[in-house]
Design an enzyme around this catalytic site. Structure first.
Site, PDB file in Angstrom:
ATOM      1  CB  SER A  67      -0.926   0.217   1.416  1.00  0.00           C
ATOM      2  OG  SER A  67      -2.124  -0.612   0.969  1.00  0.00           O
ATOM      3  CE  LYS A  70      -4.227   1.120  -1.153  1.00  0.00           C
ATOM      4  NZ  LYS A  70      -3.574  -0.294  -0.730  1.00  0.00           N
ATOM      5  CE1 TYR A 188      -4.229  -1.356  -4.563  1.00  0.00           C
ATOM      6  CE2 TYR A 188      -4.818  -3.379  -4.803  1.00  0.00           C
ATOM      7  CZ  TYR A 188      -4.438  -2.333  -3.809  1.00  0.00           C
ATOM      8  OH  TYR A 188      -4.261  -2.328  -2.611  1.00  0.00           O
ATOM      9  CE1 TYR A 240      -4.337   1.427   4.696  1.00  0.00           C
ATOM     10  CE2 TYR A 240      -2.992   0.242   6.290  1.00  0.00           C
ATOM     11  CZ  TYR A 240      -3.557   0.911   4.985  1.00  0.00           C
ATOM     12  OH  TYR A 240      -2.482   0.253   4.016  1.00  0.00           O
ATOM     13  CB  VAL A 258      -0.268  -6.037   3.980  1.00  0.00           C
ATOM     14  CG1 VAL A 258      -1.795  -5.602   4.751  1.00  0.00           C
ATOM     15  CG2 VAL A 258      -0.267  -6.197   2.645  1.00  0.00           C
TER      16      VAL A 258
HETATM   17  N1  GLN Z   1      -1.961  -5.355  -1.995  1.00  0.00           N
HETATM   18  C1  GLN Z   1      -2.574  -5.309  -0.724  1.00  0.00           C
HETATM   19  C2  GLN Z   1      -3.954  -5.542  -0.863  1.00  0.00           C
HETATM   20  O1  GLN Z   1      -4.697  -4.901  -1.754  1.00  0.00           O
HETATM   21  C3  GLN Z   1      -2.112  -4.077  -0.046  1.00  0.00           C
HETATM   22  C4  GLN Z   1      -2.845  -3.711   1.124  1.00  0.00           C
HETATM   23  C5  GLN Z   1      -1.926  -2.943   2.223  1.00  0.00           C
HETATM   24  O2  GLN Z   1      -0.767  -2.915   2.008  1.00  0.00           O
HETATM   25  N2  GLN Z   1      -2.482  -2.323   3.139  1.00  0.00           N
HETATM   26  O3  GLN Z   1      -4.535  -6.148  -0.052  1.00  0.00           O
END
Ligand code: GLN
Length: 400
Positions: A67, A70, A188, A240, A258
């Site tokens: 993420s 992003k 993505y 988050y 993550v």
């Molecule tokens: N590729 C992961 C997902 O879409 C990214 C989520 C994250 O890093 N929080 O679940």
């Protein structure tokens, strides 16, 4: 350049030693390939706004950015479409929900571009067949080296990522997502699988923290305003459903992923990267959060930490005959200009003064607001019969 024995590395090393014993959290396994991560790996890197590098622990091993891509995808969308258009499609509010939540507001928009639904939408907004290549090259420019995709991680998420596909379809149904869902979701997944090191995260953060200029390569990658928008979104939504607590305890615009990375951009000061795979319930690295909490405290990096006394813009004031010389220094922003203007206005009250020279030799920069304020005051002085000039040998007034 890595600074070897110096007090900053020593602090990073101490923080790492303090935080290392934390054994809570779980390595993400819903993307099967991520489950192989070694939970003991732990590294911290920081890049100063001047491009100097400080590191502690495991900083060379690659991991997928997840993420943390992003904010950069959001930045590309903003540069391509403008801020207002992007926010017709995605909100700017913390969702108060996990990163993979079905989050759609009353206009059918995801709450913000830092959660999965919002990032799939911002990805879809980026135009052209070479969309993924543009994302990869932006991430690379921010890291200061060519980055590439870990194909195993990409395939693993592409096979397992049906929740994200579902989010894409909901966003299409609500009108936020543009174009074919599967193409946006594939790009993505690819952006999440771009491999970085913790040092890359620190350079990427430093690029945002330095107003869009990568301080290691010296290249402008994003315009200043885009960098500011991106930091604002990260400050509100980057962690988050822990965004509020993060603001209280750490106060550095940040984004987590993550795989266990956290990128934190302390404006004008440092870009920081931390990597340690075990995650808390919100999906943030347990050791990463703890390390950044300590670092923010030790180095006064909270964005709302105010200086005890703002630096004075007046280097010196001299008066010879009827001529007042006002020598300025440093960065002249609105607050500094307001002090200068009030000093100049006092000259009107002093019958001995017939001319004023504002000397900018020691000034490093001028904001637009400061420039306008000073110009208005010079006009007022002229109207009052005082000859007012600016000496700007380095041309700082015109530059931005
Ligand atoms: N590729 C992961 C997902 O879409 C990214 C989520 C994250 O890093 N929080 O679940």
């Amino acid at each position: 350049m890595v600074e070897e024995n110096n007090p900053v590395n020593t602090v990073l090393e101490r923080i790492r030693t303090e935080v290392r014993p934390l054994a809570d959290g779980r390595v993400a396994d819903y993307i099967p390939e991520l489950a192989h991560a070694d939970p003991n790996i732990f590294g911290i890197a920081a890049i100063s706004a001047h491009g100097r590098r400080y590191v502690a622990g495991d900083v060379e091993g690659p991991f997928s950015v997840q993420s943390i891509s992003k904010p950069f995808v959001y930045a590309i969308a903003v540069e391509e479409h403008g801020f207002d258009t992007v926010h017709d499609h995605v909100g700017a509010e913390p969702s108060g929900q996990p990163f993979n939540a079905i989050s759609l507001d009353e206009h059918g928009r995801p709450a913000n571009p830092m959660i999965n639904a919002g990032a799939i939408v911002t990805t879809s907004l980026i135009k052209g067949e070479d969309r993924f290549e543009r994302i990869r090259s932006m991430l690379s420019a921010c890291a200061g080296r060519e980055l590439s995709v870990n194909e195993d991680v990409y395939r693993s998420e592409a096979e397992a990522g049906h929740g994200n596909r579902a989010l894409g379809h909901l966003c299409l149904a609500g009108g936020a997502l543009v174009g074919p869902v599967e193409e946006a979701v594939q790009d993505y997944f690819r952006q999440c699988a771009v491999e970085v090191t913790v040092t890359d995260l620190a350079v990427m953060a430093a690029t945002l923290a330095s107003g869009g200029v990568n301080p290691v390569t010296g290249k402008r990658v994003l315009n200043r305003r885009t960098a500011r928008h991106t930091l604002s979104i990260m400050a509100g939504c980057g962690m988050y459903d822990r965004a509020g607590e993060w603001g209280l305890r750490v106060g550095i615009p940040a984004k987590s992923g993550v795989s266990g990375g956290i990128l934190a951009a302390a404006p004008g000061a440092f870009g920081i990267g931390v990597f340690s795979p075990p995650l808390d319930h919100a999906g943030n690295s347990v050791r990463g959060v703890a390390a950044l909490e300590r670092l923010s405290e030790d180095y006064d990096l909270h964005m709302l930490q105010l200086p005890t006394e703002p630096p004075s813009p007046l280097h010196s004031v001299s008066c010879h005959g009827g001529s007042l010389g006002v020598h300025l220094r440093g960065e002249i922003d609105f607050l500094a200009a307001e002090q200068v203007v009030s000093r100049l206005a006092a000259a009107v009250e002093d019958a001995r003064i017939t001319s004023v020279v504002v000397e900018l030799e020691r000034v490093s920069g001028f904001s637009d607001a400061a420039r306008a304020l000073l110009a208005a005051e010079l006009t007022d002085l002229a109207d009052a019969g005082i000859e007012a000039t600016v000496s700007d040998p380095r041309g700082v007034q015109g530059a931005n």
